[in-house]
Design an enzyme around this catalytic site. Structure first.
Site: not given
Ligand code: BDR
Ligand code: CA
Length: 313
Positions: A196, A242-244
């Site tokens: 991420t 933008l991890h998720d």
């Protein structure tokens, strides 16, 4: 291929919001059966509200939102207002939601939905601490064999930690829950910080969101504007990770990602390394593999996909 049926378990969070928007913009690939809120980035009363704000932003008031666990299994809640702001969704000014919160508890929705559907047809997508998922598995062990897969954001190996020197936030908040999930025998794909932190919203990528000229495009640009200040200051990185959204992008275009099927275990006992995800990337133990651990992505492909899908709103 029919659209994958999923449940998004989430603690919005600006990056959770973008992950949800990406899923809702992709009905050919993803059928969102429901969104379950959990305490994490901010307390539960805000995460369930934020989930409804995002559904309304997407014009999808038909997607049911459920409220789940308000604290980790056996620990005090740790939150991350220092990253996400007081509301969890700081950045854009968005109206309070009008759509109702469902009466059913999120854990019961997860259990009920899995029991009602044929085995192997529902994928769980946790984007926050794993409290709701682990509680469902503990309350109804029969659902484990019904889950098609779990694709989650959490953990770190090469990037080590973001909330402590050794732990990633989602796993750190509820390590006991994570331990239950990683030991469950379910097909797990992990999006750790290692990948991420390569999904960075650079200025030109943020300009592309804004250039969509829509309410969603502007809201996403303003969310990432807010969210990026933390990572820029801390890591000196080019923008917000933008991890998720890596989770929902993986469901749409898995070929953008690469990783290894390895052993991943969670540290629950040590105070020093609480919530560390011990990933045997180099396969130096004979502990059995239990997760596909993603290490890399095609960042341009990821942002092209995201911007294209957001343009559909
Ligand atoms: C994770 O923690 C939260 O701050 C983000 O929403 C993401 O799910 C990253 O460590
Ligand atoms: Ca999250």
């Amino acid at each position: 291929m029919p659209a994958k049926k999923i449940i998004i378990d989430t603690d919005p969070g600006q990056d959770d919001a973008v992950a949800i928007l990406l899923a809702l913009a992709s009905p050919d690939e993803i059928d969102v059966l429901g969104i379950t809120a959990v305490a994490g980035n901010v307390p539960l009363d805000l995460t369930q509200k934020n989930a409804r704000i995002i559904c309304e932003l997407a014009g999808r008031t038909d997607v049911p939102v459920f409220s789940g666990c308000d604290c980790p299994i056996g620990r005090t809640l740790v939150t991350a207002e220092h990253v996400h702001g007081k509301t969890g969704l700081d950045g854009p000014v968005l109206p309070d939601p009008q759509m109702p919160l469902q009466d059913l508890h999120a854990v019961d929705f997860i259990i009920q939905t899995l029991r009602e559907h044929p085995s192997g047809t529902i994928t769980l997508c946790p984007l926050g601490p794993l409290t709701n998922i682990a509680t469902a598995l503990t309350k109804a062990p029969d659902i484990a064999k019904k889950i098609a897969a779990i694709v989650l954001m959490g953990g770190a190996y090469f990037e080590v930690g973001n909330i402590t020197p050794t732990a990633e936030f989602n796993i750190y908040v509820d390590p006991e829950a994570a331990d239950i999930v990683f030991r469950s025998g379910i097909d797990i794909t992990v999006m750790p910080l290692d990948v991420t932190h390569k999904a960075l919203v650079t200025k030109s990528r943020n300009d592309a969101f804004r250039a969509l000229g829509t309410q969603v495009g502007n809201a996403v640009a303003e969310m990432t504007d807010f969210f990026e200040r933390f990572d820029k200051e801390k890591y000196g990185s080019a923008g917000a990770p933008l991890h998720d959204p890596c989770v929902t992008a993986y469901l749409i275009q898995p070929e953008l990602f690469s990783g290894r099927y390895i052993n991943v275990e969670i540290e629950t006992r040590s105070e020093l390394t609480r919530g560390m995800s011990v990933a045997d990337w180099w396969r130096v133990t004979d502990r059995p593999a239990n997760a596909t651990y993603i290490g890399d992505l095609d960042a341009n492909g990821f942002f092209n996909l995201l911007t294209d899908r957001l343009s559909r709103f």
